[in-house]
Design a protein around this motif. Structure first.
Motif, short mmCIF file in Angstrom:
data_model
loop_
_atom_site.label_atom_id
_atom_site.label_comp_id
_atom_site.label_asym_id
_atom_site.label_seq_id
_atom_site.Cartn_x
_atom_site.Cartn_y
_atom_site.Cartn_z
N PRO A 101 56.25 24.70 40.63
CA PRO A 101 55.45 25.33 39.57
C PRO A 101 54.44 26.29 40.17
O PRO A 101 54.02 26.14 41.31
N ARG A 102 54.06 27.29 39.38
CA ARG A 102 53.10 28.29 39.83
C ARG A 102 51.69 27.88 39.45
O ARG A 102 51.46 27.32 38.38
N ARG A 103 50.77 28.16 40.35
CA ARG A 103 49.36 27.95 40.09
C ARG A 103 48.58 29.09 40.76
O ARG A 103 49.12 29.84 41.55
N MET A 104 47.31 29.19 40.44
CA MET A 104 46.44 30.18 41.08
C MET A 104 45.62 29.48 42.16
O MET A 104 45.15 28.35 41.97
N ALA A 105 45.44 30.17 43.27
CA ALA A 105 44.57 29.67 44.33
C ALA A 105 43.92 30.86 45.02
O ALA A 105 44.54 31.90 45.20
N ILE A 106 42.68 30.69 45.40
CA ILE A 106 41.94 31.73 46.12
C ILE A 106 41.51 31.14 47.47
O ILE A 106 40.73 30.18 47.52
N ILE A 107 42.02 31.71 48.54
CA ILE A 107 41.78 31.15 49.87
C ILE A 107 40.54 31.72 50.52
O ILE A 107 39.75 31.01 51.14
N ASN A 108 40.35 33.04 50.39
CA ASN A 108 39.15 33.71 50.92
C ASN A 108 38.38 34.30 49.74
O ASN A 108 38.53 35.49 49.44
N PRO A 109 37.56 33.51 49.07
CA PRO A 109 37.00 33.96 47.78
C PRO A 109 35.88 34.98 47.90
O PRO A 109 35.07 34.95 48.83
N ILE A 110 35.90 35.88 46.94
CA ILE A 110 34.76 36.77 46.70
C ILE A 110 34.53 36.75 45.19
O ILE A 110 35.48 36.78 44.41
N LYS A 111 33.27 36.65 44.79
CA LYS A 111 32.97 36.46 43.37
C LYS A 111 32.80 37.79 42.64
O LYS A 111 32.17 38.72 43.14
N LEU A 112 33.40 37.84 41.44
CA LEU A 112 33.21 38.97 40.53
C LEU A 112 32.40 38.48 39.33
O LEU A 112 32.62 37.38 38.82
N ILE A 113 31.48 39.31 38.88
CA ILE A 113 30.73 39.01 37.65
C ILE A 113 31.06 40.08 36.62
O ILE A 113 30.88 41.28 36.88
N ILE A 114 31.60 39.63 35.50
CA ILE A 114 31.96 40.55 34.41
C ILE A 114 30.71 40.81 33.58
O ILE A 114 30.21 39.92 32.88
N THR A 115 30.18 42.01 33.68
CA THR A 115 28.86 42.29 33.10
C THR A 115 28.89 42.46 31.57
O THR A 115 27.85 42.29 30.92
N ASN A 116 30.02 42.78 31.01
CA ASN A 116 30.05 43.06 29.57
C ASN A 116 30.53 41.89 28.72
O ASN A 116 30.96 42.07 27.58
N ILE A 117 30.49 40.66 29.28
CA ILE A 117 30.74 39.48 28.46
C ILE A 117 29.63 38.47 28.71
O ILE A 117 28.97 38.48 29.75
N ASP A 118 29.44 37.56 27.75
CA ASP A 118 28.34 36.61 27.77
C ASP A 118 28.59 35.48 28.78
O ASP A 118 29.72 35.16 29.11
N HIS A 119 27.49 34.86 29.23
CA HIS A 119 27.58 33.73 30.17
C HIS A 119 28.39 32.57 29.59
O HIS A 119 29.06 31.84 30.32
N ASN A 120 28.31 32.37 28.32
CA ASN A 120 29.00 31.24 27.68
C ASN A 120 30.42 31.58 27.24
O ASN A 120 31.11 30.74 26.67
N TYR A 121 30.83 32.80 27.51
CA TYR A 121 32.17 33.24 27.07
C TYR A 121 33.25 32.48 27.84
O TYR A 121 33.25 32.43 29.06
N ILE A 122 34.17 31.90 27.10
CA ILE A 122 35.35 31.24 27.69
C ILE A 122 36.55 31.58 26.81
O ILE A 122 36.51 31.43 25.59
N GLU A 123 37.61 32.04 27.45
CA GLU A 123 38.85 32.32 26.73
C GLU A 123 39.98 31.53 27.38
O GLU A 123 40.13 31.52 28.61
N HIS A 124 40.78 30.86 26.56
CA HIS A 124 41.93 30.10 27.05
C HIS A 124 43.18 31.00 27.00
O HIS A 124 43.55 31.50 25.94
#
Length: 553
Positions: free
Chosen positions: A340-363
């Motif tokens: 099965p496929r999954r997502m993994a980040i081995i060498n992470p760098i963080k992105l902050i999406i500036t035009n959405i709210d802190h509480n925003y969650i989309e499934h």
């Protein structure tokens, strides 16, 4: 009884022998020495011997050729049995041991003495080597070669009874010190070893040499086809001499040689593997960087991938160096359909999406496998803070670069197109995060072609679990380390790199699934136990694509 596809030269030999003698039961054997773990070269032999027996409704024995107690142990016999069963093969009835035949072998040695073709020699190992000569220079007779039968019998019995110190005497065959074949220049048949045997304990202090015992036990067990690698080609002449002088069988076992497996960047010599263990360069025989069967299994290789590899390389007499990429392609193919496929980040760098709210969650609803609907779907989260691979971000445009570039757009797989706007750094000038804009109207698949961008994978901070990744690379910097004298100098210090990153949170909860394809990264095995910091641990089995074979820097 008709062979299936793999019609190599040994198959043809066996088929021809059946045509000559239809009632003869084909008997092969796999005869490992219990002085180490099995490696992928042994898998080639296991597959060959078992497949021949199965194809022609014959028998394949497992026999431990345990003639040197100094290097052998029960732990190795247990490991060998485990590896054979893991490969999906079994042996006929119970495994046998060359040590089961020690009494008979001793009597055969006495028979050779009585026939005046074996003698007790007092030359030490170095002197025997000097007397043996070279390919250009014939050997010369030992001064003890012409002892009487009676004297040899007395001395040999005293050897057996532990009268003489180790290395002071041995039993040699009396053949021809001028033979063009060095193997026939009075080879040693028995030597004194004061070590406890894993099987016979302290019953014996003299032990037969491998070459003396091997062919006799083949004959006693009724082996019809003795299959071995080309390094034993000259030994065949000694085997034939022994069997003929002992008059063991009217139809003695026939030996046929095939090329041994040589694999790029790999050591298969058990002696050299032990050297790596002794120098603590690997953790043991089952280190995932080794190509022992237990090491490959621990890394995440499947039995089917190894059997497929053995089938692809075939059985020939031609010696060549097999590309490591062939083995890797076999495991990729085996895992592609089942993982099965999954997502993994081995060498992470963080992105902050500036035009959405802190509480925003989309499934987001995504498939577990792009081609297998029966594997179902899962929900992943999209939120304000996400992680991407560090290598998927670049400050300035580079020709051919397909990641996120400052001021440019890229598509997040299964999600939206984003644009990198600004880099935030700390006092040490390290990147803390990247501020991005998300284009919320770009999720649907019917986006015009002119507005599509390169695709990268990602992971929401709210849907991530801290994970340790062990990234294995080749163990040696040389393409053919078996040919080099000092393998320690060839050791690749970057053969195992440990990274701390993130996986989808669902991975931590899935207890039955242990192998995944992390999208755009590779195939990984989840270890059953977490590390000492209670973090998930994954072994990288193989990357998604063949890479230029240069050790990680």
């Amino acid at each position: 009884m008709k062979p299936k596809n793999n019609n190599n030269f040994i198959n043809k030999i066996v088929k021809h022998s059946i045509l000559k003698n239809p009632n003869r039961v084909i008997k092969t054997r796999f005869p490992p020495e219990p002085n180490g773990y099995l490696h992928i070269g042994h898998a080639k032999s296991i597959c060959l011997n078992n497949n021949i027996a199965n194809r022609y409704k014959g028998i394949c024995n497992l026999r431990f050729d345990d003639t040197n107690p100094r290097n052998e142990s029960t732990k190795y016999t247990l490991a060998i049995k485990k590896d054979i069963k893991w490969l999906g093969f079994n042996w006929y009835k119970q495994p046998t041991y060359t040590s089961n035949y020690f009494d008979q072998l001793y009597q055969y040695a006495i028979q050779l003495i009585k026939n005046k073709i074996a003698y007790v020699d007092e030359l030490n190992a170095n002197d025997i080597k000097k007397h043996r000569g070279t390919f250009k220079r014939p050997g010369k007779n030992s001064p003890f070669r012409n002892r009487t039968v009676e004297e040899n019998l007395v001395l040999f019995k005293k050897m057996k009874n532990g009268i003489f110190p180790e290395g002071s005497m041995c039993l040699r065959a009396k053949i021809d010190m001028a033979s063009p074949y060095i193997i026939l220049r009075d080879p040693v048949l028995y030597r004194i070893i004061y070590s406890k045997h894993h099987h016979t304990k302290n019953k014996w202090c003299i032990y037969p040499m491998y070459d003396f015992a091997h062919c006799i036990v083949d004959a006693l067990e009724g082996i019809t086809h003795s299959l071995c690698t080309l390094e034993f080609l000259d030994n065949r002449k000694l085997y034939e001499w022994i069997l003929k002088k002992l008059n063991l069988k009217k139809t003695p076992p026939k030996q046929y040689e095939f090329s041994k497996l040589n694999l790029e960047y790999t050591i298969l010599s058990k002696r050299k593997i032990q050297k790596l263990i002794d120098h603590k360069l690997v953790s043991g025989w089952n280190d995932p960087r080794l190509h022992t069967l237990s090491g490959l299994r621990k890394k995440g290789y499947t039995k089917n991938s190894i059997k497929t590899f053995c089938k692809k390389i075939g059985i020939t007499k031609q010696q060549n160096l097999i590309e490591l990429s062939l083995l890797e392609s076999c495991i990729r193919k085996d895992l592609n359909d089942s993982s099965p496929r999954r997502m993994a980040i081995i060498n992470p760098i963080k992105l902050i999406i500036t035009n959405i709210d802190h509480n925003y969650i989309e499934h987001l609803d995504v498939p577990n496998h792009p081609c297998k609907k029966d594997m179902g779907r899962r929900k992943i989260l999209f939120s304000k803070e996400i992680y991407i691979e560090r290598e998927d971000f670049c400050k300035k445009p580079i020709t051919g670069y397909k990641g996120l570039i400052l001021g440019k757009k890229v598509r997040l797989k299964y999600a939206y197109t984003i644009r990198a706007n600004k880099i935030i750094k700390n006092k040490n000038n390290d990147i803390l995060c990247i501020l991005c804009t998300c284009y919320l109207n770009t999720k649907k698949k019917n986006i015009p072609l002119k507005n599509t961008y390169n695709i990268i994978h990602w992971l929401s901070k709210k849907n991530s679990t801290k994970t340790q990744f062990k990234l294995f690379d080749v163990l040696f910097t040389s393409k053919n380390p078996e040919k080099e004298k000092n393998i320690i100098q060839l050791y690749n210090p970057n053969s195992c790199i440990i990274k701390i990153g993130y996986t989808e949170s669902v991975v931590a909860k899935e207890e039955t699934q242990y192998i995944y394809q992390f999208e755009r990264v590779g195939y990984f095995l989840k270890l059953k136990k977490k590390n000492r910091h209670n973090i998930l641990v994954f072994h990288r089995i193989v990357s998604l694509k063949n890479k230029h074979r240069k050790p990680i820097q």
